[in-house]
Scaffold this motif. Structure first.
Motif, PDB file in Angstrom:
ATOM      1  N   SER A 131       0.408  -1.362   0.326  1.00  7.13           N
ATOM      2  CA  SER A 131       0.404  -0.275  -0.128  1.00  7.13           C
ATOM      3  C   SER A 131       1.438   1.785  -0.360  1.00  7.13           C
ATOM      4  CB  SER A 131      -1.411  -0.030   0.878  1.00  7.13           C
ATOM      5  OG  SER A 131      -1.353   1.166   1.367  1.00  7.13           O
ATOM      6  N   CYS A 132       0.422   2.263  -1.128  1.00  4.91           N
ATOM      7  CA  CYS A 132       1.339   4.187  -0.899  1.00  4.91           C
ATOM      8  C   CYS A 132       1.085   4.277   0.349  1.00  4.91           C
ATOM      9  CB  CYS A 132       0.663   4.234  -2.180  1.00  4.91           C
ATOM     10  SG  CYS A 132      -0.776   5.295  -2.132  1.00  4.91           S
ATOM     11  N   GLY A 133       0.403   3.440   1.424  1.00  5.74           N
ATOM     12  CA  GLY A 133       0.217   4.545   1.887  1.00  5.74           C
ATOM     13  C   GLY A 133      -0.850   5.962   2.460  1.00  5.74           C
ATOM     14  N   GLN A 134      -1.285   6.748   0.901  1.00  6.78           N
ATOM     15  CA  GLN A 134      -2.149   7.203   1.347  1.00  6.78           C
ATOM     16  C   GLN A 134      -3.805   7.565   1.651  1.00  6.78           C
ATOM     17  OE1 GLN A 134      -2.424  10.069  -2.771  1.00  6.78           O
ATOM     18  NE2 GLN A 134      -1.695   8.933  -3.262  1.00  6.78           N
TER      19      GLN A 134
ATOM     20  N   ARG B  52      -3.959   1.803   3.556  1.00  7.95           N
ATOM     21  CA  ARG B  52      -2.592   1.680   4.779  1.00  7.95           C
ATOM     22  C   ARG B  52      -3.778   1.155   5.644  1.00  7.95           C
ATOM     23  NH1 ARG B  52      -2.869   7.104   5.920  1.00  7.95           N
ATOM     24  NH2 ARG B  52      -4.416   7.013   7.418  1.00  7.95           N
TER      25      ARG B  52
ATOM     26  N   ARG C 138       6.509   3.955   3.345  1.00  7.95           N
ATOM     27  CA  ARG C 138       5.678   3.657   2.543  1.00  7.95           C
ATOM     28  C   ARG C 138       4.506   3.153   3.484  1.00  7.95           C
ATOM     29  NH1 ARG C 138       7.668  -0.079  -1.594  1.00  7.95           N
ATOM     30  NH2 ARG C 138       6.933  -1.519  -0.259  1.00  7.95           N
ATOM     31  N   GLY C 139       3.511   3.174   2.673  1.00  4.59           N
ATOM     32  CA  GLY C 139       2.492   1.891   3.592  1.00  4.59           C
ATOM     33  C   GLY C 139       2.494   2.813   4.896  1.00  4.59           C
TER      34      GLY C 139
END
Ligand SMILES: Cc1cc2nc3c(=O)[nH]c(=O)nc-3n(C[C@H](O)[C@H](O)[C@H](O)COP(=O)(O)O)c2cc1C
Ligand code: SF4
Ligand code: FES
Lengths: 434, 882, 215
Positions: free
Chosen positions: A346-349, A354, B179-180
């Motif tokens: 997951s990119c985390g946005q 996330r 990230r993530g």
């Protein structure tokens, strides 16, 4: 039941000579580009591609010709080739870039000519060190040969092509994350609407993103015509396609098949293809299009390998990678591993992706390692529901990109198909397969 | 420009509402009274739609689907449902996800009690968390700058602080790292978030992840008392909420004023209130005899003052007043009247030789901030705006980046706006007028300097009515005449252009409007232009134009001044020539210091009168664009201190005169009659809900029912929405400040009277330039430049800001450095032949002209002024070590 | 060593020229820095920030997003064992366990001699050879416990030096053909108002205008 009558994109992969310019030229290389820039208008090529019904091979399966036609008018447009290939169990582009790099370069140039690009970028997965070496060598040779650069083959057409290395993040396969990454930023997918790359893409300019395999088809289409291409296949799925077969089969590998001519069963069991399972083993489940796709059961093996055909049974052909799991496989462990993949990537946005992704992963881990609780199954389904309302297919989205909505696919199908196996883990306090 | 009035209709939760085209659903719904939950959305930041808290159902071609209300613009006929089961489920899901890894340490969190995460959790009330796993852990709060602490466990990754730093402040010093699930906000190692604007990130953080050093553990939201006010850190006039707890100031919050500060504050303004709490505050009148100082009552102090004052009155020009730029308008009016009508002296100067000829401001078309950001071309003839008027810098930067404002900059060294300027012209001191002339003259010759050529084309192509000149002080060293002539030349050449004041001291613009400068009377009138009403009220006005601050000091040093009032002024640190100031103060018989805090000059005062600080008194202030807004009172005044206007009234009484004021209402009653600029105003009118953003004077329009827009972001401080929304519904005009006020009458003849003084021949008012002595070889011409954190009085007394003042440095251009063989980072000594300033770091900056040395002005220590004194303007640099 | 050597800096400047906007070179320059130092040093990130015109925090923010970019030192060989689905089905997890024992470090750890850093990989697109392993982005598989051990032996002994590239995924490119695109010509074309000059100039103007005209 049959391999393709002839190969389109993988015809040179077993010829080590074809990696270099001479070998490539000897097998008909750059004829198509010559024809394109000297004899054909960009419109003519776009027509051929439209006729071919060339579906994108990157996963979303959008028609290349239609995508091109949505490109906004502008003096500066870009073409970006997506070679980030990180969808688990997908390894077709890896093969193409290492074993037929010139075909990719030629295809990219044809596409660049057809859409009037100012420059082409090939975004290649950073881990493909050999691929980077080979594609850069091919680019260098092509500059030398006059296929890239000023006045290509003496025509009015000039273009540059830049190879850009990725750096290891699955999400950069998503086209807008890819563009961000190419701009030197974190690979955060861009929020839509309205920013489709064809309207606002790289550096804010209209941009086409096409997959490596997609453009690798173009030299053939230019030489043989879009009509010829669409002779193969049925409905929207035309031509051939590389199917990446892996998991519990005797002969894993990439198989170029005519679209909609074979079933999953053919691919898995045909001696010229998967060659079946290990003696005594049965198919327990198949993941049809990369790990974002819901699983199919043994009763669905006769579905044809076509875009709409797989969609009709509630999953997707996606990146064309097919993972076979036999009856020795722990379904909890398999689903957990996929959940772990999404949690890591997951990119985390977006909050649901996330937080939801890593929460689901933790619960799955608990169940597999023996601390599961009965209410965990409802919890998991509810957590999935919070990412994809109704846990439906195709997924409704609460997030910016579709990585989030891909998380529930495996977990939810595993629970639905193999609930007893989950309960067994919970009851026995551990994995019965260990 | 009519399309800003266009509206679209849409249906939200079954009610039809109107919205502006392009507005996001979340903003349109909020105005209609539907508060859609949100975390990442901030009305002044570009939306990113990442938290997904604002999911609502929106009907599209394929039926209803969940969409982020912060990212979807309204459309005609759109149907939005914010409270369906599906929308609620989605929102609850997001909230539960956010709480999964949140530490829930609310009892020890500064945000506890005003936290939207906490509030929404109460509403949603999951009771027990379904999350039984181990939460994410990070070491507890880490300082990311001297002013801001970061607790990564509490962070919900809303991207607000990072967007602010990058997009608004233009300093991407904090960023997402990782990230993530492991994504965190952080700085680069050893590169702290040292931004002038760091406090804004604390204000907009929706949770307690970012906290401000000065506020940490100071108070709980439910104990806070608050009042709306105006920041007096500089003259931008940012709108604020002042919060106190137990009669101590604890926090400032930026209010969202469309016209002024868009909710932002600079750190000096935000945290400078600590000086009010300083233990050094002056609380008792003090009388000094020789070296013996003794505390006194007000009566004793007045008695002590009456005698020398009565003596001096016989020769009015022997009385002078320096300072006043930090006073409220009311104080200034009363002191103006005391000086000019009672004492009969015109030697009154709110500027300390560091400003501009006031006529540039009283005789020009004045621009508003909205005019400046909406201009076609903004010509900067000022210091570095980020250092001097920080929040105006944010507004201009934004306009240059996103609304096409072309900035043409004339500067002695690269500024913070240089990267965003369409043309940046580096000029040497003394060359400003000549350069401006080459920009506006008609000659067909192509200028050889490319930046001049670009600038010339930009100015020539612009509609003169949409040219704004930002006039401040480019150089604190030497005379400002060249620069003043440059401003006048430009404005004369472009009739219709406007001037935005770049004078930076808190209420210096109000002081000029109140006639608290030589040659002026209230209302931008010259001594000879007083209205009939003014003459009636004042009886007499001086006929001779008085002395400016440098002239007062020179006269004092000559023994010509008997009584000198210093009102919030420290000429020793602040005026151009500290040694002259010392000699002057030593010579004056009676120095009266009216101050909140002691400074270098109070040592010379024989009478010290303690003044109430801002936040301890009511009043109003005037900003760079002539916007008058209220100062709120939150504290009882310290000790025996009093507002300055009362002190003036007492002084008058002590010498047997009656100024006629018992309250500030009385002041306004007179002011609004005698001053054409203020005609029709009153304290009540200023305090009415429709004028919460302040009133631009002169009042040019009236009774247009645009209420001003002042609010707080409900996510930053949910606890005070109710206070801030108590006025009439706010409009969200974009880019247009409202200049019309319900309940206040525009007075055509008053406006006419102010406008009639605008002369087309500004240059004629100014003196002709002096001969410039040629520069000797090896000599450098100094440019003295202001820094925001300059070690001034307020800063030194604000304990969290003191340390931020950098040591003064010297900057030279590349070729100067090369010709002298100096490398960046060397230690050098600056010398003027008689005094020296050692141990300065040398900076090399390509944006500095040849033969020029740029020196940072320091504050209370006044060291740099000692080397760059008055008109003594030849310096040499000696190398100490590399 | 931390900042680019003069030779590396020349390469870095050439890479920057490939892009219409300097920032695009951030990731390729991070790869170059790793080629030089094995990992991304602070000094390298600061230099990259200067070269591409962003803040060091932005370089770190970008770099930290990507698995291949390391801000802490790593071993001479990055050994990545894939355990994603295709490899899982073929014993990838067991292989990882074996690798941990064989090397004596957990994933993320580096052997004391600085030779190996072990990583647990997501799919490395080598699934037909599952379970698959990569060493400095050179792929091996299918591997069992023994073949893993002998791979480690060979690496240690230097027997694979010719095959397994050193750090920096671009090192292979550099060592073989380099980036032989006619940079000078590209730059010249860009300057002389040719096609690519239009890219930068019009990019800005275009961003302001609207209108969704189709091809
Ligand atoms: C999470 C995610 C990962 C993706 N990864 C890839 C990828 O590795 N390679 C690829 O070509 N497309 C990938 N895609 C699809 C791209 O977004 C895009 O649709 C595709 O590159 C378009 O090319 P095509 O039209 O030729 O298929 C991914 C999409 C998502 C949402
Ligand atoms: S869904 Fe996940 S991967 Fe996609 S943008 Fe949101 S957080 Fe990133
Ligand atoms: S996604 Fe809309 S407020 Fe955060």
């Amino acid at each position: 039941m049959t391999l393709a009558p002839f190969k389109i994109v993988s015809k040179r992969v077993d010829d080590p000579e074809a990696v270099g310019l001479q070998g490539y030229l000897a097998t008909g290389g750059y004829q198509a580009l010559k024809r394109a820039v000297l004899d054909l208008t960009p419109e003519a090529i776009r027509d051929q591609v439209m006729q071919a019904s060339l579906l994108g091979r990157g996963g979303a399966g959008f028609e290349a010709g239609r995508k091109w036609s949505m490109l906004k008018k502008s003096d500066v447009r870009y073409l970006v080739i997506n070679g980030d290939e990180s969808e688990p169990a997908t390894f077709k582009d890896h093969m193409l870039v290492e074993r037929d790099p010139h075909q990719l370069v030629e295809g990219a140039l044809i596409a660049g000519y057809a859409i009037g690009a100012a420059r082409i970028f090939i975004f290649l997965r950073g881990e493909f060190a050999l691929g980077l070496e080979r594609v850069q060598a091919a680019i260098n040779e092509a500059y030398e040969y006059g296929a890239i650069g000023r006045n290509i083959f003496g025509s009015d057409f000039s273009i540059d092509l830049v190879l850009h290395p990725g750096a290891g993040a699955y999400i950069c396969g998503e086209e807008t994350a890819l563009l961000e990454s190419l701009e030197g930023k974190r690979g955060f997918p861009r929020i839509k609407p309205p920013y489709f790359p064809a309207v606002i893409g790289l550096y804010g300019q209209p941009t086409i993103v096409n997959n490596v395999e997609t453009v690798s088809n173009l030299p053939w289409i230019v030489m043989n015509g879009g009509g010829e291409f669409s002779e193969l296949g049925v409905g929207r799925s035309r031509g051939t396609r590389l199917f990446a077969l892996s998991g519990d089969v005797i002969r894993p590998g990439n198989y170029e098949l005519e679209m909609v001519k074979n079933t999953f069963r053919d691919l898995i069991f045909d001696p010229e293809m998967g060659g079946g399972l290990a003696p005594g083993r049965q198919v327990k489940a198949v993941i049809p299009g990369g790990v974002s796709a819901p699983w199919l059961g043994p009763d669905q093996l006769d579905v044809l390998l076509g875009q709409d055909e797989v969609a009709a049974v509630g999953s997707m052909l996606g990146s064309g990678s097919i993972i076979v799991m036999d009856d020795s496989t722990c379904m909890v462990r398999a689903a957990w591993r996929i959940a772990k993949f999404f949690a890591r990537e997951s990119c985390g946005q977006c909050t649901p992706c996330r937080e939801g992704g890593s929460w689901i992963e933790k619960v799955m881990r608990r169940i597999e390692t023996g601390s599961g609780r009965e209410e965990d199954l409802d919890l998991l389904m509810d957590l999935c529901d919070n990412i994809v309302p109704g846990v439906s297919w195709p997924p409704q989205q609460t997030t910016i990109c579709v990585l989030g909505p891909s998380i529930p696919s495996s977990v939810a199908t595993a629970i639905r198909m193999f609930r007893d196996e989950f309960l067994l883990h919970i009851k026995e306090g551990g994995c019965p397969y260990e | 420009m009519n399309d800003s009035d266009a509206t679209v209709k849409l249906v939200v939760d079954g009610h039809e509402i109107q919205a502006k085209p392009g507005e996001m659903i979340i903003a349109a719904a909020e105005k209609a009274g539907v508060l859609i939950p949100r975390f990442c959305y901030h009305p002044r930041l570009e939306p990113v739609g990442v938290c997904r808290m604002c999911l609502v159902e929106v009907k599209g071609p394929r039926g209803f689907s969940l969409q982020p209300a912060c990212y979807l613009p309204v459309a005609e006929g759109m149907e939005v449902v914010t409270n369906s089961d599906k929308a609620k489920k989605a929102q609850d899901g997001v909230l539960e996800y956010l709480l999964a890894n949140h530490p829930l340490d609310c009892p020890v969190c500064d945000k506890g009690g005003e936290c939207p995460l906490q509030d929404q959790t109460f509403v949603y009330g999951p009771g027990e968390s379904r999350f039984v796993e181990e939460k994410r852990h990070y070491p507890k709060p880490i300082p990311i700058s001297k002013l801001v602490y970061l607790d990564r466990e509490r962070c919900i990754q809303c991207d607000r602080c990072t967007r602010f730093a990058d997009d608004v402040a233009g300093e991407a010093l904090i960023n997402f790292i990782g990230r993530g699930g492991s994504i965190q906000v952080n700085t680069f190692p050893d590169k702290p978030f040292s931004s002038y604007f760091s406090g804004n990130t604390v204000q907009i953080c929706p949770v307690g992840a970012l906290t401000a050093t000065p506020y940490r553990f100071k108070a709980r939201p439910w104990d806070l008392e608050q009042v709306e006010s105006t920041c007096v850190g500089c003259s931008v006039g940012c709108q604020i909420v002042v919060q106190s707890s137990e009669n101590e100031l604890v926090r400032y919050l930026g209010l969202d004023s469309e016209a002024v500060n868009h909710s932002w504050l600079c750190d000096k303004g935000r945290f400078g209130f600590e000086s009010v709490n300083s233990s050094d505050r002056l609380g008792t009148p003090t009388i000094r005899n020789g070296t013996a100082a003794k505390e006194a009552s007000w009566t004793e102090a007045m008695a002590k003052l009456a005698e020398p004052l009565n003596r001096a009155r016989k020769r009015p020009e022997s009385i002078a007043i320096i300072g006043g730029a930090h006073l409220a308008n009311e104080d200034l009016y009363v002191w103006s009247k005391l000086a000019k009508s009672i004492f009969g002296t015109d030697s009154v100067d709110a500027q300390l030789g560091d400003g501009l000829d006031p006529r540039l401001l009283t005789r020009t078309n004045r621009a508003t901030i909205a005019d400046a950001v909406g201009a076609e071309v903004l010509v900067l003839l000022s210091g570095d705006i980020r250092e001097e008027l920080p929040v105006l810098f944010l507004r201009l930067r934004e306009a240059a980046i996103s609304s096409g404002l072309k900035i043409v900059e004339l500067t002695h060294a690269a500024t913070s706006l240089t990267p965003n300027a369409a043309a940046s012209i580096v000029v040497s001191p003394g060359q400003v007028e000549a350069t401006v002339r080459s920009l506006v003259e008609q000659s067909g010759q192509e200028p050889s300097d490319p930046s001049i050529a670009v600038a010339k084309a930009i100015i020539a192509g612009a509609d003169p009515n949409r040219i704004v000149v930002l006039a401040g002080r480019m150089n604190q060293a030497g005379s400002s005449l060249d620069q003043e002539r440059a401003i006048a030349t430009l404005i004369d050449a472009k009739p219709g252009s406007k001037l935005l004041s770049g004078l930076r001291r808190a209420n210096v613009n109000g002081a000029i409007d109140m006639g608290f400068v030589p040659g002026h009377l209230p209302g931008r009138c010259a001594l000879t232009e007083g209205s009939k009403e003014l003459i009636d009220a004042w009886k007499q006005v001086p006929t001779q134009i008085g002395r400016s601050t440098p002239e007062i000091l020179a006269a004092a040093a000559n023994g010509e001044i008997d009584v000198l009032f210093l009102i919030g002024a420290d000429p020793i640190s602040d005026a151009p020539d500290p040694e002259l100031s010392e000699r002057a103060l030593a010579k004056v018989g009676t120095v009266v210091s009216v101050e909140t805090l002691p400074n270098a000059s109070t040592r010379f005062a024989s009478i010290i009168l303690p003044a109430a600080a801002f936040t301890e008194r009511m009043g109003s202030t005037t900003n760079v664009e002539s916007r008058i807004s209220l100062l709120g009172q939150k504290l009882v005044s310290f000790g025996l201190s009093r507002p300055e206007w009362m002190i003036a009234v007492e002084i008058a009484a002590a010498i047997g005169e009656d100024l006629g004021f018992e309250s500030m209402h009385d002041v306004w009653r007179e002011l609004s009659v005698v001053s054409p600029l203020h005609r029709g105003l009153s304290l009540q009118a200023l305090g009415s809900p429709g004028t919460r953003e302040g009133v631009l004077v002169p009042v040019r329009r009236s009774r247009v029912s645009i209420a001003s827009n002042r609010s707080l972001d409900p996510v930053a401080t949910p606890g005070i929405i109710s206070v801030e929304h108590s006025g009439p519904p706010s409009s969200s005009g974009t880019g247009r400040g409202s200049d019309a006020y319900p309940g206040i009458e525009a007075n055509a003849s008053a406006v006419e009277s102010v406008d009639s003084r605008i002369s087309g021949d500004l240059l004629d008012l100014l003196a002709t330039p002096n001969e410039v002595a040629p520069i000797g070889s090896g000599d450098l011409v100094p440019v003295l430049r202001r820094r925001l954190f300059d070690g001034g009085t307020m800063l030194v007394r604000s304990k969290n800001l003191t340390e931020l003042a950098p040591a003064p440095r010297v900057t030279v251009g590349g070729s100067t450095a090369a010709s002298m063989g100096f490398a960046a980072g060397s230690k050098v000594t600056l010398s003027n032949g008689t005094s020296e300033l050692p141990d300065l770091e040398l900076v090399v900056d390509r944006g500095v002209a040849d033969g020029v040395v740029v020196v940072d002005l320091d504050g209370e220590s006044g060291l740099t002024r000692r080397v760059i004194q008055g008109e003594n303007l030849r310096l040499t640099i000696k190398l100490e070590s590399v | 060593m931390a900042r680019f050597t003069p030779d590396m800096e020349t390469r870095a400047l050439a890479v920057i020229e490939l892009y219409p906007e300097r920032r695009s070179a951030t990731i390729p320059l991070c790869h170059l820095a790793q080629e030089q130092d094995g990992y991304l040093t602070r000094e390298a990130m600061e230099q990259i920030s200067e070269l591409v015109g962003i803040t060091p925090a932005e370089v770190l923010g970008t770099a930290s997003f990507y698995d291949m970019l390391h801000t802490e030192p790593v071993g001479k060989y990055l050994v990545g064992v894939c355990t994603n689905i295709a490899c899982l089905l073929k014993g990838g997890e067991e292989l990882l366990e074996h690798a941990e024992q064989a090397l004596g470090v957990a994933p993320g750890g580096t052997t004391d001699d600085g030779m190996f850093t072990l990583e647990e990989m997501e799919c490395i697109a080598h699934c037909d050879k599952a379970p698959a392993v990569q060493v400095n982005y050179r792929f091996f598989g299918p591997l069992g416990d023994e073949s893993f051990d002998s791979l480690v032996e060979e690496l240690r002994g230097g027997a694979l030096d010719a095959v397994v590239p050193p750090h920096g995924t671009l090192s292979r490119v550099h060592r073989t053909s380099g980036i032989a695109v006619p940079l000078a010509e590209i730059i010249e074309a860009r300057r002389s108002g040719d096609l690519l000059e239009a890219e930068r100039a019009r990019a800005k103007a275009e961003a302001e205008g609207a209108g969704g005209n189709q091809l």
